[in-house]
Design a protein around this motif. Structure first.
Motif, PDB file in Angstrom:
ATOM      1  N   ASP A 126       0.103   5.042  13.182  1.00 42.51           N
ATOM      2  CA  ASP A 126      -1.227   5.560  12.860  1.00 42.51           C
ATOM      3  C   ASP A 126      -1.390   6.986  13.365  1.00 42.51           C
ATOM      4  O   ASP A 126      -1.974   7.848  12.682  1.00 42.51           O
ATOM      5  CB  ASP A 126      -2.299   4.657  13.470  1.00 42.51           C
ATOM      6  N   ALA A 127      -0.873   7.256  14.576  1.00 45.90           N
ATOM      7  CA  ALA A 127      -1.000   8.605  15.135  1.00 45.90           C
ATOM      8  C   ALA A 127      -0.206   9.610  14.306  1.00 45.90           C
ATOM      9  O   ALA A 127      -0.722  10.680  13.950  1.00 45.90           O
ATOM     10  CB  ALA A 127      -0.519   8.606  16.579  1.00 45.90           C
ATOM     11  N   LEU A 128       1.024   9.284  13.974  1.00 47.09           N
ATOM     12  CA  LEU A 128       1.854  10.216  13.207  1.00 47.09           C
ATOM     13  C   LEU A 128       1.295  10.409  11.796  1.00 47.09           C
ATOM     14  O   LEU A 128       1.346  11.522  11.243  1.00 47.09           O
ATOM     15  CB  LEU A 128       3.291   9.691  13.144  1.00 47.09           C
ATOM     16  N   ARG A 129       0.755   9.364  11.217  1.00 52.35           N
ATOM     17  CA  ARG A 129       0.164   9.492   9.886  1.00 52.35           C
ATOM     18  C   ARG A 129      -1.051  10.415   9.917  1.00 52.35           C
ATOM     19  O   ARG A 129      -1.337  11.125   8.942  1.00 52.35           O
ATOM     20  CB  ARG A 129      -0.236   8.107   9.379  1.00 52.35           C
ATOM     21  N   ALA A 130      -1.751  10.402  11.062  1.00 53.31           N
ATOM     22  CA  ALA A 130      -2.925  11.273  11.210  1.00 53.31           C
ATOM     23  C   ALA A 130      -2.557  12.666  11.695  1.00 53.31           C
ATOM     24  O   ALA A 130      -3.447  13.509  11.896  1.00 53.31           O
ATOM     25  CB  ALA A 130      -3.916  10.627  12.173  1.00 53.31           C
ATOM     26  N   GLY A 131      -1.260  12.910  11.945  1.00 55.25           N
ATOM     27  CA  GLY A 131      -0.825  14.233  12.367  1.00 55.25           C
ATOM     28  C   GLY A 131      -0.939  14.491  13.845  1.00 55.25           C
ATOM     29  O   GLY A 131      -0.920  15.647  14.283  1.00 55.25           O
ATOM     30  N   THR A 132      -1.042  13.423  14.662  1.00 57.36           N
ATOM     31  CA  THR A 132      -1.135  13.597  16.109  1.00 57.36           C
ATOM     32  C   THR A 132       0.085  13.001  16.791  1.00 57.36           C
ATOM     33  O   THR A 132       0.865  12.256  16.181  1.00 57.36           O
ATOM     34  CB  THR A 132      -2.406  12.922  16.664  1.00 57.36           C
ATOM     35  N   VAL A 133       0.230  13.320  18.068  1.00 59.28           N
ATOM     36  CA  VAL A 133       1.365  12.819  18.849  1.00 59.28           C
ATOM     37  C   VAL A 133       1.054  11.404  19.328  1.00 59.28           C
ATOM     38  O   VAL A 133      -0.035  11.162  19.867  1.00 59.28           O
ATOM     39  CB  VAL A 133       1.650  13.739  20.047  1.00 59.28           C
ATOM     40  N   PRO A 134       1.967  10.451  19.141  1.00 54.91           N
ATOM     41  CA  PRO A 134       1.714   9.084  19.610  1.00 54.91           C
ATOM     42  C   PRO A 134       1.471   9.054  21.112  1.00 54.91           C
ATOM     43  O   PRO A 134       2.175   9.720  21.886  1.00 54.91           O
ATOM     44  CB  PRO A 134       2.992   8.329  19.249  1.00 54.91           C
ATOM     45  N   ASP A 135       0.463   8.328  21.532  1.00 56.93           N
ATOM     46  CA  ASP A 135       0.137   8.186  22.952  1.00 56.93           C
ATOM     47  C   ASP A 135       0.302   6.721  23.334  1.00 56.93           C
ATOM     48  O   ASP A 135      -0.659   5.953  23.330  1.00 56.93           O
ATOM     49  CB  ASP A 135      -1.301   8.660  23.215  1.00 56.93           C
ATOM     50  N   LEU A 136       1.539   6.331  23.626  1.00 52.27           N
ATOM     51  CA  LEU A 136       1.816   4.960  24.038  1.00 52.27           C
ATOM     52  C   LEU A 136       1.652   4.845  25.549  1.00 52.27           C
ATOM     53  O   LEU A 136       2.026   5.750  26.297  1.00 52.27           O
ATOM     54  CB  LEU A 136       3.235   4.546  23.637  1.00 52.27           C
TER      55      LEU A 136
ATOM     56  N   GLY B 170       0.834  -1.199   0.000  1.00 50.77           N
ATOM     57  CA  GLY B 170       0.000   0.000   0.000  1.00 50.77           C
ATOM     58  C   GLY B 170       0.862   1.240   0.000  1.00 50.77           C
ATOM     59  O   GLY B 170       2.080   1.175  -0.255  1.00 50.77           O
ATOM     60  N   GLU B 171       0.266   2.362   0.303  1.00 52.70           N
ATOM     61  CA  GLU B 171       0.989   3.639   0.302  1.00 52.70           C
ATOM     62  C   GLU B 171       1.636   3.848   1.660  1.00 52.70           C
ATOM     63  O   GLU B 171       0.965   4.110   2.662  1.00 52.70           O
ATOM     64  CB  GLU B 171       0.034   4.781  -0.009  1.00 52.70           C
ATOM     65  N   LEU B 172       2.953   3.749   1.697  1.00 52.54           N
ATOM     66  CA  LEU B 172       3.697   3.846   2.951  1.00 52.54           C
ATOM     67  C   LEU B 172       4.061   5.296   3.241  1.00 52.54           C
ATOM     68  O   LEU B 172       4.553   6.020   2.368  1.00 52.54           O
ATOM     69  CB  LEU B 172       4.968   3.002   2.878  1.00 52.54           C
ATOM     70  N   ASP B 173       3.850   5.714   4.496  1.00 47.35           N
ATOM     71  CA  ASP B 173       4.256   7.038   4.968  1.00 47.35           C
ATOM     72  C   ASP B 173       5.607   6.865   5.655  1.00 47.35           C
ATOM     73  O   ASP B 173       5.677   6.488   6.830  1.00 47.35           O
ATOM     74  CB  ASP B 173       3.208   7.590   5.932  1.00 47.35           C
ATOM     75  N   LEU B 174       6.700   7.131   4.915  1.00 50.05           N
ATOM     76  CA  LEU B 174       8.036   6.866   5.439  1.00 50.05           C
ATOM     77  C   LEU B 174       8.368   7.736   6.654  1.00 50.05           C
ATOM     78  O   LEU B 174       8.888   7.220   7.652  1.00 50.05           O
ATOM     79  CB  LEU B 174       9.081   7.044   4.332  1.00 50.05           C
ATOM     80  N   PRO B 175       8.089   9.053   6.645  1.00 50.52           N
ATOM     81  CA  PRO B 175       8.370   9.844   7.858  1.00 50.52           C
ATOM     82  C   PRO B 175       7.609   9.329   9.080  1.00 50.52           C
ATOM     83  O   PRO B 175       8.148   9.319  10.187  1.00 50.52           O
ATOM     84  CB  PRO B 175       7.918  11.251   7.461  1.00 50.52           C
ATOM     85  N   ALA B 176       6.361   8.889   8.880  1.00 51.30           N
ATOM     86  CA  ALA B 176       5.602   8.354  10.012  1.00 51.30           C
ATOM     87  C   ALA B 176       6.236   7.068  10.532  1.00 51.30           C
ATOM     88  O   ALA B 176       6.270   6.819  11.742  1.00 51.30           O
ATOM     89  CB  ALA B 176       4.151   8.102   9.603  1.00 51.30           C
ATOM     90  N   LEU B 177       6.756   6.240   9.625  1.00 48.14           N
ATOM     91  CA  LEU B 177       7.394   4.999  10.054  1.00 48.14           C
ATOM     92  C   LEU B 177       8.664   5.294  10.845  1.00 48.14           C
ATOM     93  O   LEU B 177       8.915   4.674  11.892  1.00 48.14           O
ATOM     94  CB  LEU B 177       7.716   4.140   8.834  1.00 48.14           C
ATOM     95  N   ARG B 178       9.453   6.262  10.365  1.00 47.34           N
ATOM     96  CA  ARG B 178      10.667   6.623  11.099  1.00 47.34           C
ATOM     97  C   ARG B 178      10.313   7.180  12.479  1.00 47.34           C
ATOM     98  O   ARG B 178      10.939   6.847  13.489  1.00 47.34           O
ATOM     99  CB  ARG B 178      11.474   7.647  10.305  1.00 47.34           C
TER     100      ARG B 178
END
Length: 759
Positions: free
Chosen positions: A195-205, A74-82
């Motif tokens: 998922d959070a970074l792809r949506a433009g939010t801060v990850p909440d782990l 699928g369409e990978l968001d590389l900055p979000a993955l990093r």
């Protein structure tokens, strides 16, 4: 006036042309780390210390690398993955850990939060055949690149682009900070952060759950009772090998092979029903079958396997990444030719007992029981077993379809390991992994076939007896001796004798030249000789870790039993230096008395019938000093050994610590040995000195070749008292210790090669 001194870090940001990128990066990391405040340290856990020592002893081994690969379509968001990779390492401290020895203790340092490098290998424009081969190469590289436990990082990742909408993410972690229970935690948190970074939010782990438990304390209600259980349970456990195993190569890497065999669904269903009728789990029923297989294959009714457990004993542990795995020893009793149903009952009881006491760390059990420790062998058993459910589903990343990619990493931690896996359809697969240098693939394929046949037989008739099962037994060997020869009346009681056969080099299809140890109990003194005889099979005998015997007769008897069991047809060729010459002579004398053929006996600067007192200078300091001086001289180490006077001024504990540091500084051992191991080596040396002083050879009709140092007294007349005029003497320049070092050893090796070739 000169300007300010240039900043070395700034000067290195752009390296000179031609400087290797890897070396450049390592230097930058070191310089930057030196500018940071020292990271706080904490003691490593018992399990982490054990793994750290194993890695130091085999620094080029990749057996403890854990590689996980996920395909993303699928369409990978590389900055979000990093960003997600960085978020996970921020959340889990151990993924930023490094390990080092500080003041004789292994400690953990947690590094600062930092981005995780994610190089991209673009194979999107290559043709399909080339791409497939390149993917294999890149995954092999991802797994095999060595970790530096002291400098880190201990997690790395690489992204392989196979096309515009297909990527492979390979993540490799060192086992010292990661186990099987860590895998679902890592990938769940990675998916949440992505998922959070792809949506433009801060990850909440989820933050770490507080836990006041002390990892170093036993969870058992009565730790002393638990240790007593394991002492009793594991007493006298034999360490077995499968027939056909090759000689172990000292320092060999843990290269492995794997064979997956799907199991018949009707058979496994019948086994599940059998287990329920006996109140046994599928794990217990399959373990019973594996123990029966090993028993029939080895010819022993007393057989054990090592089995991993999660080691996660609290709710907080379930959300953690780390090395929690504990190993339990499952020892089966198959005596009396029981039915398979009876074996299941026995295995159920042994498993429940082991699990009731599994809070004691495996490493602590090893310390308490003190089994024989041999490089390249696991304590207690060389066989492992596990049953695993369906793998966790791949991570669900927004906008991507994912699936796991299974990669054979070509490594093995045990001689033979059986993992019963559940495939996607719910069927069971017997996954066999073995050390490649020990077995032929055909031999393990036969073992796998026997296991499948055994399962079919017991599923059809659980009341079948063990002896009636269709498993190939070890082939009988003509004129093979009993496992333990009749004790000699000359053997003194009161101590146990055991030894370890160590492959020193050469082709294993030739009759071996057997080299018993000198007083040190190790065979390092023969290293140069082995290097000069690459075309000849050399096997050393080291003193076992559990040995307490202090007579040459007892040692020779035990070693001879092992040699004859390993090579029952002979012919026998023995060569020994110093005390090793006495052992070689006594073993040869017993072989001749038993009617066996001794092709060659060589004693190297060995004095028979010594007259010095056995207790001369045997206080702690004098013994430790003699041990160090003898070891340094035999290995050609010029690093000054501690003297008796220096050691006498210290308490016994500090004497041991000084010896421990000296062994590393002199290059005798690559890492600091455990204190108990240093003490064991000194005690072994003292027992062997007593053995030499108390040995009086018996005469026999046996030709002996005496290799003599010109600086030593002439030993030929003494040997002639025992073998008459049947001696040949070769004299070489040098002293007792220089005989086995260059240049003299080159001349000895040349003569020995000719003598072996002539036989």
């Amino acid at each position: 006036m000169s300007g300010p001194s240039p900043d070395p870090v700034a000067a290195l940001l752009r390296p000179p042309p031609g400087w290797p990128a890897r070396e450049h990066r390592q230097l930058l990391v070191r310089l930057l780390r030196e500018r940071l405040p020292a990271a706080p340290t904490s003691p490593a856990t018992v399990a982490q210390r054990q793994l750290w020592f194993l890695q130091q002893l085999e620094p080029t081994s990749t057996a403890y690398h854990i590689l996980t690969v996920v395909r993303m379509t699928g369409e990978l968001d590389l900055p979000a993955l990093r960003g997600a990779l960085a978020a996970v390492t921020d959340r889990h401290d151990l993924l930023r850990a490094t390990f080092a020895m500080v003041d004789d203790e292994v400690v953990v340092r947690i590094g600062p939060c930092a981005p995780v490098p994610l190089p991209v290998v673009d194979l999107g424009t290559t043709d399909a055949v080339t791409r497939e081969e390149r993917v294999r190469q890149e995954l092999r590289k991802a797994h095999d690149e060595l970790f530096d436990l002291a400098d880190g990082p201990l997690l790395r990742a690489v992204l392989i682009r196979c096309g515009a909408s297909e990527h492979l993410l390979a993540v490799t972690v060192h086992h010292i900070v990661f186990d099987g229970g860590s895998r679902p935690v890592f990938w769940e948190h990675l998916a949440t952060a992505y998922d959070a970074l792809r949506a433009g939010t801060v990850p909440d782990l989820d933050p770490p759950t507080p836990d006041d438990e002390d990892d170093e304390e036993d969870d058992a209600a009565d730790p002393d009772a638990a240790l007593a259980y394991w002492r009793e349970r594991l007493a006298g456990l034999p360490d077995l090998d499968l027939p056909g195993v090759r000689d172990r190569v000292s320092g060999a890497l843990s290269a492995g092979r794997r064979l997956d065999v799907p199991l018949d669904r009707a058979v496994t269903t019948a086994l599940t029903r059998l287990g329920r009728s006996r109140r046994a789990t599928p794990f217990m029923t399959l373990l019973a079958a594996y123990l029966v297989l090993l028993s029939l294959r080895t010819g022993s009714s007393d057989v054990a396997v090592l089995s991993p457990t999660t080691g996660r004993t609290s709710e907080a542990d379930e959300s953690r990444i780390g090395y929690f795995v504990n190993t339990v020893v499952l020892r089966g009793d198959l005596a009396g030719n029981p039915t398979f149903a009876e074996v299941v009952d026995r295995v159920r009881e042994l498993t429940l007992g082991a699990y009731a006491h599994m809070a004691v760390p495996f490493e602590r059990i090893v310390d308490e029981v003190r089994p024989a420790r041999v490089p390249g062998r696991m304590p207690f058993s060389q066989f492992a077993f596990s049953v695993q459910g369906r793998p966790a589903p791949p991570p669900r990343l927004a906008g991507l379809t994912t699936d796991w990619i299974d990669v054979d990493t070509g490594t093995a931690k045990f001689d033979v390991q059986l993992d019963v896996l559940t495939d996607d359809s719910g069927g069971l697969v017997a996954a066999w992994t073995w050390r490649d240098e020990l077995f032929d693939p055909a031999e393990l394929a036969a073992v796998a076939d026997d296991f499948a046949a055994l399962l079919g037989a017991v599923a059809a008739d659980p009341e079948v007896t063990v002896d009636a099962l269709p498993v190939r037994r070890p082939a009988p060997i003509p004129d093979a001796p009993t496992a333990k020869p009749t004790p000699s009346p000359r053997t003194r009681p009161g101590g146990t004798a055991s030894g370890t056969l160590v492959h020193l080099g050469g082709p294993t299809d030739r009759p071996p030249l057997v080299l018993p140890h000198p007083v040190s109990g190790t065979v390092g003194a023969y290293a140069e000789l082995a290097r000069l005889l690459p075309g000849h099979h050399l096997v050393g005998i080291e003193s076992g870790a559990d040995a307490t015997a202090d007579s040459v007769d007892a040692l020779a008897e035990a070693y001879l039993a092992q040699v004859v069991a390993r090579w029952p047809a002979g012919p026998y060729r023995l060569c020994g230096w110093s005390m090793g010459g006495l052992l070689a002579y006594e073993m040869s004398r017993r072989l001749v008395r038993a009617g066996r053929r001794v092709d060659l006996l060589v004693v190297v600067d060995t004095a028979p019938g010594q007259t010095r007192s056995a207790d001369a200078g045997t206080d702690d300091a004098a013994t430790a000093a003699r041990f160090a001086a003898d070891l340094a001289a035999s290995l050609g180490r010029e690093h000054p050994a501690p003297t008796a006077a220096t050691l006498a001024a210290l308490p016994v504990e500090e004497q041991t610590m000084l010896l421990r540091r000296w062994l590393v500084d002199a290059g005798v051992t690559p890492v600091a040995l455990p204190v108990r191991e240093v003490r064991r080596r000194v005690e072994t040396f003292a027992r062997h000195v007593t053995a030499v002083a108390g040995y009086r050879p018996e005469g026999t009709e046996l030709p002996v070749t005496v290799v003599q140092a010109s600086a030593s007294p002439r030993w030929q007349p003494r040997w002639e008292r025992y073998v008459g005029a049947r001696t040949t003497v070769h004299e070489y320049e040098g002293d007792h210790y220089s005989l086995l070092r260059r240049p003299t050893v080159e001349r000895i090796a040349g003569w020995l090669a000719r003598a072996l070739d002539a036989r």
